[in-house]
Design a protein around this motif. Structure first.
Motif, mmCIF file in Angstrom:
data_model
loop_
_atom_site.group_PDB
_atom_site.id
_atom_site.type_symbol
_atom_site.label_atom_id
_atom_site.label_comp_id
_atom_site.label_asym_id
_atom_site.label_seq_id
_atom_site.Cartn_x
_atom_site.Cartn_y
_atom_site.Cartn_z
ATOM 1 N N GLY A 235 -73.897 41.966 -26.660
ATOM 2 C CA GLY A 235 -74.800 41.245 -27.547
ATOM 3 C C GLY A 235 -74.168 40.020 -28.175
ATOM 4 O O GLY A 235 -72.950 39.876 -28.228
ATOM 5 N N TRP B 66 -78.788 42.479 -26.102
ATOM 6 C CA TRP B 66 -79.389 42.269 -27.415
ATOM 7 C C TRP B 66 -78.884 40.973 -28.043
ATOM 8 O O TRP B 66 -77.829 40.457 -27.681
ATOM 9 N N GLN C 2 -83.162 42.827 -26.562
ATOM 10 C CA GLN C 2 -83.608 43.437 -27.810
ATOM 11 C C GLN C 2 -83.220 42.495 -28.945
ATOM 12 O O GLN C 2 -82.054 42.118 -29.073
ATOM 13 N N TYR D 22 -82.631 41.740 -32.889
ATOM 14 C CA TYR D 22 -82.383 42.321 -34.213
ATOM 15 C C TYR D 22 -82.512 41.241 -35.280
ATOM 16 O O TYR D 22 -82.146 40.084 -35.042
#
Ligand SMILES: *Cc1c(COP(=O)(O)O)cnc(C)c1O
Length: 386
Positions: free
Chosen positions: A170, A204, A237, A239
């Motif tokens: 990520g 992510w 993904q 966040y």
């Protein structure tokens, strides 16, 4: 709402507003539901763990600025995601973090290389990320600008070591402060231009904090557009880790007037202090709102409000009121849930305000009171003798 119970509250006292906190959390959850993003509480803004069970009903987890916040989340939100970022981790930190965190974000490739073997061999699956510095921000206050020239925060494109990404799943950027989603949209474009080829390899991406999502004029649609942009382009993904937005306007600091003195102006001395109890008033700096007050001279009686320490500059600002202030009068400072209880201090030996809650049923309860021992015990040991 708080006005009804104001005389029940022993001062000074931070009062967390359960209703407003819940309202903020519902809005944040609706964004998770609409976009499949995950929202984390940045604990550095609000670490009042009695509220963690409530918070964990709505959002995906927490992020920590280091070992102690990570431990707090592990203890009070055990079933939720536990992320951590720090400019640097010690070996000791890492020994503990690999046992409790699911995501660890590194500020440099040297930190990543230093700790990656420990993570690989810890026996748990940990998602590792690199904080990038897109060298783009719209923050005017330098002390809050992670992209200011010479910043230590994050890896710039020229320092990015694309041959060291094995094990990195990520990327993380944090470049905003109290901003609306138009800033996020522009930032996302720049992050994509500069780092898009690496995002392609990731699972992510974390948009950091500074999103003022629960502010009245916040543009949710542009936030959703920004999340979906990365989600659709790279299948990652997304966040978000807001601090302020979680508990924005979800608390007050209730104070009493202790004395009125006169020097050029009328000055009210309070049982709260800017320096000790609301340090952002001096650090940002900003002028907090007070219920039933106006700007200087807007109402008939104007006072400078000042703290009960010996710091000459411990003043909160100039405010006006409908009636003259008297010793014993209550003053209620707004938006005092965030960056207060996590930052306050006992300079001058000033007692810390209590922490209470205005519950959704309208009842006020004290959570914690502080006294002499809270001041003393940070300064030495009762068993040590020189
Ligand atoms: C401070 C910070 C946050 C939270 O910022 P808010 O302005 O309170 O939303 C999130 N992530 C990182 C890395 C931070 O430093």
């Amino acid at each position: 709402m708080i006005e009804k119970i104001i005389n029940e509250i022993p001062t000074p006292c931070y009062v967390i507003d359960e209703n407003k906190l819940t309202e903020n959390l519902k809005l944040l959850k609706s964004i998770e539901d609409k976009t499949d993003c995950k929202i984390l509480l940045a604990q550095k803004a609000f670490s009042n763990f009695n509220f963690y069970p409530l918070i964990s009903e709505y959002i995906s987890g927490t992020t920590a600025s280091g070992i102690n916040e990570a431990k707090l989340a592990h203890e009070f939100m055990p079933d939720k995601e536990n992320h951590v970022f720090a400019p640097a981790f010690t070996e000791q930190d890492m020994d503990e973090l690999v046992r409790i965190c699911g995501h660890i974000v590194f500020n440099s490739f040297s930190q990543w290389k230093k700790h990656r073997d420990k993570i690989k061999n810890c026996g748990r699956d940990i998602e590792c990320g690199i904080r990038i510095n897109p060298e783009y921000s719209e923050i005017e206050t330098k002390i809050y600008d992670p992209c200011a020239e010479g910043s230590r925060m994050g890896v710039t494109l020229s320092a990015f070591e694309d041959d060291e990404l094995d094990g990195i799943t990520g990327l993380h950027f944090h470049t905003m402060c109290e901003q609306n989603s138009d800033t996020l949209w522009r930032t996302v474009q720049i992050v994509d231009e500069k780092f898009g080829r690496y995002i392609k390899q990731m699972k992510w991406i974390n948009f950091g904090g500074g999103h003022h999502i629960t502010r009245e004029d916040y543009d949710i649609e542009t936030l959703i557009k920004s999340i979906n942009f990365f989600k659709e382009k790279y299948g990652v993904q997304v966040y978000l880790e807001p601090g302020e937005a979680i508990a924005l306007n979800a608390g007050w600091l209730v104070s009493s007037v202790l004395d009125i003195v006169h020097n050029v102006k009328d000055i009210a001395i309070l049982d709260v202090s800017a320096a000790c109890h609301m340090p952002d008033v001096l650090e940002m700096p900003y002028r907090p709102n007070i219920i039933n007050s106006g700007k200087p001279n807007e109402k008939p009686y104007t006072y400078r409000l000042a703290g009960n320490t010996c710091l000459a500059g411990d003043t909160i600002g100039d405010y006006s009121f409908d009636k003259p202030l008297c010793s014993g009068d209550r003053l209620v400072f707004c938006d005092m849930a965030i960056y207060t209880t996590v930052k306050n201090n006992t300079f001058n030996g000033i007692t810390l305000p209590s922490i209470g809650v205005l519950k959704s049923n309208g009842k006020f309860e004290i959570i914690k009171q502080f006294g002499y021992n809270d001041f003393k015990m940070r300064l030495g040991s009762e068993t040590y003798e020189l």
